[in-house]
Design a protein around this motif. Structure first.
Motif, PDB file in Angstrom:
ATOM      1  N   TYR A 116       0.810  -1.278  -0.135  1.00 50.48           N
ATOM      2  CA  TYR A 116      -0.183   0.051  -0.165  1.00 50.48           C
ATOM      3  C   TYR A 116       0.895   1.258   0.036  1.00 50.48           C
ATOM      4  CZ  TYR A 116      -4.293  -2.832   1.023  1.00 50.48           C
ATOM      5  OH  TYR A 116      -5.241  -3.461   0.779  1.00 50.48           O
ATOM      6  N   ASP A 117       0.433   2.252  -0.606  1.00 48.27           N
ATOM      7  CA  ASP A 117       1.003   3.597  -0.755  1.00 48.27           C
ATOM      8  C   ASP A 117       0.227   4.623   0.573  1.00 48.27           C
ATOM      9  OD1 ASP A 117       3.066   3.079  -2.466  1.00 48.27           O
ATOM     10  OD2 ASP A 117       1.419   3.206  -4.118  1.00 48.27           O
ATOM     11  N   ARG A 118       0.528   5.596   0.861  1.00 50.84           N
ATOM     12  CA  ARG A 118       0.316   6.632   1.669  1.00 50.84           C
ATOM     13  C   ARG A 118       0.668   8.042   1.035  1.00 50.84           C
ATOM     14  NH1 ARG A 118       2.773   3.260   5.434  1.00 50.84           N
ATOM     15  NH2 ARG A 118       1.520   1.969   4.033  1.00 50.84           N
ATOM     16  N   LEU A 119       0.434   9.115   1.479  1.00 46.67           N
ATOM     17  CA  LEU A 119       0.675  10.330   1.004  1.00 46.67           C
ATOM     18  C   LEU A 119       2.155  10.587   1.241  1.00 46.67           C
ATOM     19  CD1 LEU A 119      -2.250  12.552   2.575  1.00 46.67           C
ATOM     20  CD2 LEU A 119      -1.975  12.172   0.111  1.00 46.67           C
ATOM     21  N   VAL A 120       2.665  10.332   2.412  1.00 47.46           N
ATOM     22  CA  VAL A 120       4.193  10.380   2.533  1.00 47.46           C
ATOM     23  C   VAL A 120       4.663   9.265   3.303  1.00 47.46           C
ATOM     24  CG1 VAL A 120       4.000  12.968   2.864  1.00 47.46           C
ATOM     25  CG2 VAL A 120       3.630  11.680   4.615  1.00 47.46           C
ATOM     26  N   ARG A 121       6.003   9.102   3.151  1.00 48.42           N
ATOM     27  CA  ARG A 121       6.806   8.256   4.165  1.00 48.42           C
ATOM     28  C   ARG A 121       7.963   8.690   4.868  1.00 48.42           C
ATOM     29  NH1 ARG A 121       5.612   2.627   2.361  1.00 48.42           N
ATOM     30  NH2 ARG A 121       4.580   2.652   0.542  1.00 48.42           N
ATOM     31  N   PHE A 122       8.348   8.154   5.573  1.00 47.94           N
ATOM     32  CA  PHE A 122       9.890   8.802   6.117  1.00 47.94           C
ATOM     33  C   PHE A 122      11.158   8.214   5.451  1.00 47.94           C
ATOM     34  CE2 PHE A 122       9.153   5.218   9.132  1.00 47.94           C
ATOM     35  CZ  PHE A 122      10.227   4.257   9.220  1.00 47.94           C
ATOM     36  N   ASP A 123      11.989   8.682   5.288  1.00 45.75           N
ATOM     37  CA  ASP A 123      13.254   8.256   4.541  1.00 45.75           C
ATOM     38  C   ASP A 123      13.882   7.014   5.206  1.00 45.75           C
ATOM     39  OD1 ASP A 123      15.750   7.718   3.471  1.00 45.75           O
ATOM     40  OD2 ASP A 123      16.186  10.033   2.989  1.00 45.75           O
ATOM     41  N   VAL A 124      14.048   5.839   5.015  1.00 47.46           N
ATOM     42  CA  VAL A 124      14.425   4.837   5.876  1.00 47.46           C
ATOM     43  C   VAL A 124      16.166   4.974   6.050  1.00 47.46           C
ATOM     44  CG1 VAL A 124      12.931   2.937   5.076  1.00 47.46           C
ATOM     45  CG2 VAL A 124      14.974   3.604   3.712  1.00 47.46           C
ATOM     46  N   GLY A 133      -4.589  -2.198  -2.752  1.00 46.49           N
ATOM     47  CA  GLY A 133      -3.892  -0.926  -2.847  1.00 46.49           C
ATOM     48  C   GLY A 133      -3.029  -0.597  -4.083  1.00 46.49           C
ATOM     49  N   SER A 134      -2.044  -0.091  -3.835  1.00 44.61           N
ATOM     50  CA  SER A 134      -1.314   0.499  -5.115  1.00 44.61           C
ATOM     51  C   SER A 134       0.135   0.301  -5.105  1.00 44.61           C
ATOM     52  CB  SER A 134      -1.609   2.094  -5.260  1.00 44.61           C
ATOM     53  OG  SER A 134      -1.279   2.745  -4.260  1.00 44.61           O
ATOM     54  N   GLY A 135       0.684  -0.212  -4.085  1.00 40.93           N
ATOM     55  CA  GLY A 135       2.065  -0.430  -3.748  1.00 40.93           C
ATOM     56  C   GLY A 135       2.770  -1.249  -4.728  1.00 40.93           C
ATOM     57  N   PRO A 136       4.199  -1.344  -4.787  1.00 39.34           N
ATOM     58  CA  PRO A 136       5.081  -1.994  -5.631  1.00 39.34           C
ATOM     59  C   PRO A 136       4.646  -3.478  -5.780  1.00 39.34           C
ATOM     60  CG  PRO A 136       6.562  -1.303  -3.792  1.00 39.34           C
ATOM     61  CD  PRO A 136       5.022  -0.477  -3.615  1.00 39.34           C
ATOM     62  N   LEU A 137       4.218  -3.887  -4.568  1.00 39.29           N
ATOM     63  CA  LEU A 137       3.898  -5.519  -4.486  1.00 39.29           C
ATOM     64  C   LEU A 137       2.418  -5.627  -4.152  1.00 39.29           C
ATOM     65  CD1 LEU A 137       6.964  -6.607  -2.716  1.00 39.29           C
ATOM     66  CD2 LEU A 137       6.392  -7.323  -5.096  1.00 39.29           C
ATOM     67  N   LYS A 138       1.568  -6.580  -4.623  1.00 45.11           N
ATOM     68  CA  LYS A 138       0.285  -6.825  -4.130  1.00 45.11           C
ATOM     69  C   LYS A 138       0.219  -8.066  -3.482  1.00 45.11           C
ATOM     70  CE  LYS A 138      -0.631  -8.431  -9.001  1.00 45.11           C
ATOM     71  NZ  LYS A 138      -1.712  -8.102 -10.202  1.00 45.11           N
ATOM     72  N   ILE A 139      -0.856  -8.105  -2.694  1.00 45.35           N
ATOM     73  CA  ILE A 139      -0.709  -9.296  -1.788  1.00 45.35           C
ATOM     74  C   ILE A 139      -1.903 -10.363  -2.596  1.00 45.35           C
ATOM     75  CG2 ILE A 139      -1.590 -10.133   0.513  1.00 45.35           C
ATOM     76  CD1 ILE A 139      -1.282  -7.574   1.819  1.00 45.35           C
ATOM     77  N   ALA A 156      -3.121 -18.599   6.583  1.00 46.06           N
ATOM     78  CA  ALA A 156      -2.730 -18.278   8.264  1.00 46.06           C
ATOM     79  C   ALA A 156      -1.892 -19.277   8.538  1.00 46.06           C
ATOM     80  CB  ALA A 156      -4.150 -18.439   8.991  1.00 46.06           C
ATOM     81  N   ASN A 157      -0.762 -18.998   9.186  1.00 51.82           N
ATOM     82  CA  ASN A 157       0.481 -19.880   9.925  1.00 51.82           C
ATOM     83  C   ASN A 157       0.905 -20.777   8.939  1.00 51.82           C
ATOM     84  OD1 ASN A 157      -0.197 -18.338  12.186  1.00 51.82           O
ATOM     85  ND2 ASN A 157      -1.502 -20.304  13.037  1.00 51.82           N
ATOM     86  N   GLU A 158       0.896 -20.420   7.540  1.00 50.56           N
ATOM     87  CA  GLU A 158       1.635 -21.130   6.531  1.00 50.56           C
ATOM     88  C   GLU A 158       2.284 -20.558   5.456  1.00 50.56           C
ATOM     89  OE1 GLU A 158       0.168 -24.552   3.330  1.00 50.56           O
ATOM     90  OE2 GLU A 158      -1.376 -23.924   4.771  1.00 50.56           O
ATOM     91  N   LEU A 159       1.504 -19.447   4.782  1.00 50.36           N
ATOM     92  CA  LEU A 159       2.177 -19.049   3.697  1.00 50.36           C
ATOM     93  C   LEU A 159       1.659 -17.592   3.325  1.00 50.36           C
ATOM     94  CD1 LEU A 159       3.897 -19.906   1.009  1.00 50.36           C
ATOM     95  CD2 LEU A 159       1.817 -20.036   0.007  1.00 50.36           C
ATOM     96  N   VAL A 160       2.242 -16.548   2.988  1.00 52.61           N
ATOM     97  CA  VAL A 160       1.865 -15.427   2.233  1.00 52.61           C
ATOM     98  C   VAL A 160       2.816 -15.343   0.916  1.00 52.61           C
ATOM     99  CG1 VAL A 160       1.665 -12.927   2.534  1.00 52.61           C
ATOM    100  CG2 VAL A 160       1.629 -14.258   4.639  1.00 52.61           C
ATOM    101  N   THR A 161       1.901 -14.748   0.144  1.00 50.50           N
ATOM    102  CA  THR A 161       2.501 -14.598  -1.131  1.00 50.50           C
ATOM    103  C   THR A 161       2.165 -13.033  -1.828  1.00 50.50           C
ATOM    104  OG1 THR A 161       2.403 -16.912  -2.052  1.00 50.50           O
ATOM    105  CG2 THR A 161       2.737 -15.232  -3.550  1.00 50.50           C
ATOM    106  N   LEU A 162       3.337 -12.487  -2.260  1.00 51.56           N
ATOM    107  CA  LEU A 162       3.225 -11.057  -2.745  1.00 51.56           C
ATOM    108  C   LEU A 162       3.631 -11.368  -4.431  1.00 51.56           C
ATOM    109  CD1 LEU A 162       4.995  -8.873   0.051  1.00 51.56           C
ATOM    110  CD2 LEU A 162       2.439  -9.541  -0.372  1.00 51.56           C
TER     111      LEU A 162
END
Length: 546
Positions: free
Chosen positions: A77-85, A219-225, A230-236
Motif C-alpha cells: 500500500y502507498d500513503r501520502l508520505v513516508r519517512f526516509d529509511v 492497494g497501489s504499492g510496488p507489490l500486491k498481496i 494463516a500460519n502457513e504462507l503469504v505470497t506477494l
C-alpha cells in the motif's frame, strides 16, 4: 540490602535453561531435516523468506495493528508520505507530489502525483485518498486513534478531510500540532490509500468492504498481496500498475517457520533466500558460512512484560516495583538477545527524540522480597503469564519464571500463538503478558501515546492503549503526554519525554526489557535488502538475486 549477582542467571537455572533450549533446537532441527524435501535453489525471480507470522489477524490497513502485517502492508500500500529509511527524521513524498501547512498550523494541503493507479488498474485520485482516510476514521478499529487524535470523528471527518480538486486534498486538525508529528502519523498503514471502487464493489450491509478486505488486497504499492494462508504462507506479487520503479522480484513468498533451527536449516539448504527470526546461537553458527551473509539495523521495537492491575497484587506499587527486580536483564542481554537486541528499560527506543539511556534495574532478589513484604505479600503468590511461543520471548518468560520463584512468586506460563495471546491481552483478561511494541510512526508520541497515556480506564473507552490493557489509570501522566505532543521546541519536548519516562520506570506496570536489533541472514546472491527501523519500512521491491 545485598544485591544478587547481576551478570548471569543463577548457575543451576542457566544450565537448565541452556539444556532445555539446546534440546528444543535439536528436536526442531531433526524434525525439519526429516520433513524438508531435497530441492534446488529458489527461482531467480522469486524471493523466499522464512519468518514467524502467526500474529496476522487481518490485511485491512484500517484495522491491522500487528507487526507481521505491518511489513506486508508497507510493501503493498502507498500513503501520502513516508519517512526516509536512511534518515527517519526526513519525510518524503509517496503519493504526494507536494504539501504545505497553513499559517495557523491546522490545515495541511496535499497535491498528488498525476497518473496514479491501483493494482486493479483503477485510477487513484484525491477522492480515493480522502475516502481511505475517512474510512479508517469511520470504521474506528484499533489503529484509528493515529488519525482521530487530530480531532477527526465520525461526525466531522467528511468536512475535515476533503478533496479540493482531482489531485488535491486538505486535512484540517483541531489543534496546531508540530507539523513533523502530523506528517509522521500519515506514514502509518492506517493512512494508506485503498482502492475505493474495488472495495465498495465488495461492500456488504454498509461495512465499507471491511469483511472482504480482511483477507484481500486493494492497494497501489510496488507489490500486491496475492494470498495469505494463516500460519502457513503469504505470497506477494509484482504490481505492474505501480507508478514508480517496478519491483525487481516477480514474487515474494513468506513461509511460516517459527523455529530458528528450522529457518537456519532451510537457509543453508537454499530452500529459502532470507531467514528473519534466527536466535543468537544460529546466527553465530552461520558466521563462517561462505554462502550466507547478514544485515542488521536498530529497530523501533521494544520488548516488555506487563502486569494487569486488575489483579489485586499488581495494583500495589511495591509489587510492581518488586517484579522489576526479578528479571536478570544482564544475563538475558548476554545470551538470549545477544546481537539481536540491547537492554533498554524505557518505552522510547533509542533513535527517537527524548529517548533515555537510564537502565536502573537489575536482578536483586533480596530487594524484591523486601518490597513484597512491604506490600503484605511475604509468602508465595501465584500468577499466570501469556506467552507467544517464539524465541526469544519464550526463553525470557522461562528465565523470569525461574528468578521470580526465588522471591516466592510462582508464574505459570500459558503458551499460545500470536493471535491467541494478543486477543486475550487486548481484552485485558491476562495476569501478565510478554510482548513487543513497534513504533507506528517515527515520533516519540507513538510510544508515549500507548505506554504513558490512558484517557479513559473504563471498560469501553474510545481508545485502548497498552496502559489501558493493563488497567493503569494515569490522568496526570496523560496530561503530560498531551502537553509534550504540542511542544514545537525540540529541546523542550525531549526534556518532557525524559520526565515522563522517569515516572514510567518507577510506577508503571511494565517491565521494559530490550530494544530489538533486527538481523536477517540471507544467501550470498541476494542484494539490496535493507531492514527498516519500523515494521512497515522493510521494503522488498528493490531486492534482487544474482
Amino acid at each position: 540490602m545485598p544485591a544478587s549477582r547481576p551478570h548471569a542467571l543463577a548457575p543451576m537455572a542457566l544450565r537448565r535453561l541452556t539444556r532445555r533450549a539446546l534440546a528444543v533446537s535439536s528436536i526442531a532441527l531433526a524434525a525439519a531435516m526429516a520433513m524438508a524435501p531435497l530441492q534446488a535453489a529458489t527461482p531467480k525471480d522469486t524471493l523466499v523468506i522464512a519468518a514467524a507470522f502467526d500474529d496476522i489477524i487481518t490485511l485491512d490497513p484500517a484495522e491491522s495493528f500487528e507487526l507481521s502485517t505491518g511489513e506486508l502492508l508497507g510493501n503493498a500500500y502507498d500513503r501520502l508520505v513516508r519517512f526516509d529509511v536512511n534518515d527517519p527524521s526526513k519525510i518524503v513524498g509517496d503519493l504526494a507530489k507536494a504539501w504545505s501547512v497553513s499559517a495557523d498550523g491546522k490545515t495541511y494541503s496535499f497535491e498528488l502525483k498525476p497518473g496514479l493507479k491501483f493494482a486493479s488498474g483503477n485510477p487513484l485520485a484525491a477522492e480515493d485518498m480522502v475516502w481511505s482516510l475517512q474510512r479508517s476514521v469511520l470504521l474506528d478499529k484499533n489503529p484509528a486513534f493515529i488519525l482521530t487524535q487530530f480531532g477527526f470523528t465520525k461526525d466531522n471527518v467528511k468536512e475535515r478531510i476533503k478533496a479540493t480538486g482531482p489531485l488535491t486534498l486538505t486535512l484540517e486538525t483541531d489543534k496546531p500540532y508540530a507539523p513533523s508529528f502530523v506528517l509522521n502519523c500519515l506514514t502509518a498503514n492506517v493512512a494508506a490509500a485503498v482502492d475505493r471502487k474495488l472495495v465498495l464493489s465488495k461492500e456488504a450491509n454498509g461495512d465499507l468492504g471491511y469483511g472482504w478486505l480482511k483477507t484481500n488486497h486493494a492497494g497501489s504499492g510496488p507489490l500486491k498481496i496475492r494470498e495469505w494462508r494463516a500460519n502457513e504462507l503469504v505470497t506477494l506479487e509484482r504490481n505492474d500498475q505501480y507508478w514508480g520503479p517496478k519491483a525487481k522480484p516477480a514474487r515474494v513468498i513468506f513461509r511460516h517457520l517459527k523455529e530458528s533451527a528450522t529457518q537456519r536449516l532451510t537457509l543453508e539448504k537454499g530452500d529459502v533466500d532470507i531467514a528473519r527470526n534466527l536466535n543468537p546461537q544460529d546466527l553465530a553458527a552461520l558466521a563462517a558460512h561462505k554462502e550466507i551473509k547478514t544485515t542488521a539495523t536498530p529497530k523501533g521495537t521494544v520488548f516488555y512484560i506487563s502486569m494487569n492491575m486488575k489483579n489485586p497484587h499488581f495494583a500495589k506499587p511495591e509489587v510492581r516495583e518488586a517484579m522489576k527486580y526479578l528479571l536478570d536483564y544482564a544475563a538475558i542481554g548476554d545470551t538470549l538477545v545477544k546481537n539481536i537486541g540491547v537492554v533498554n528499560q524505557n518505552f522510547l527506543p533509542l533513535g527517537l527524540l527524548g529517548a533515555s539511556k537510564d537502565n536502573p534495574y537489575k536482578l536483586d532478589v533480596a530487594k524484591a522480597k523486601a518490597l513484597l513484604a512491604k506490600a503484605g505479600l511475604p509468602n508465595v503468590f501465584k500468577v499466570t503469564m501469556d506467552v507467544r511461543t517464539v524465541q526469544p520471548v519464550q526463553g525470557i518468560a522461562e528465565a523470569m519464571q525461574q528468578t521470580a520463584r526465588r522471591a516466592g512468586v510462582e508464574i505459570e506460563l500459558l503458551p499460545g500463538d500470536g493471535k491467541q495471546t494478543l486477543t486475550k491481552y487486548r481484552a485485558r483478561t491476562h495476569d501478565m503478558y510478554i510482548g513487543q511494541w513497534g513504533a507506528d510512526y517515527w515520533d516519540p508520541h507513538t510510544n508515549a501515546d500507548t505506554f504513558a497515556r490512558n484517557p479513559d480506564n473504563g471498560d469501553n473507552p474510545k481508545t485502548k492503549p497498552l496502559a489501558w490493557r493493563n488497567a493503569w489509570d494515569i490522568p496526570e501522566l496523560t496530561k503530560k503526554a498531551d502537553a509534550a505532543v504540542l511542544e514545537r521546541d525540540a529541546g523542550k519536548r525531549a526534556a518532557m519525554y525524559g520526565e515522563i519516562q522517569a515516572e514510567f520506570r518507577k510506577s508503571s506496570p511494565f517491565i521494559m526489557i530490550f530494544q530489538q536489533t533486527e538481523v536477517a541472514a540471507m544467501r550470498a546472491n541476494v542484494d539490496g535488502l535493507k531492514l527498516g527501523p519500523t515494521s512497515d519500512s522493510t521494503y522488498f521491491s528493490g531486492v534482487a538475486k544474482r
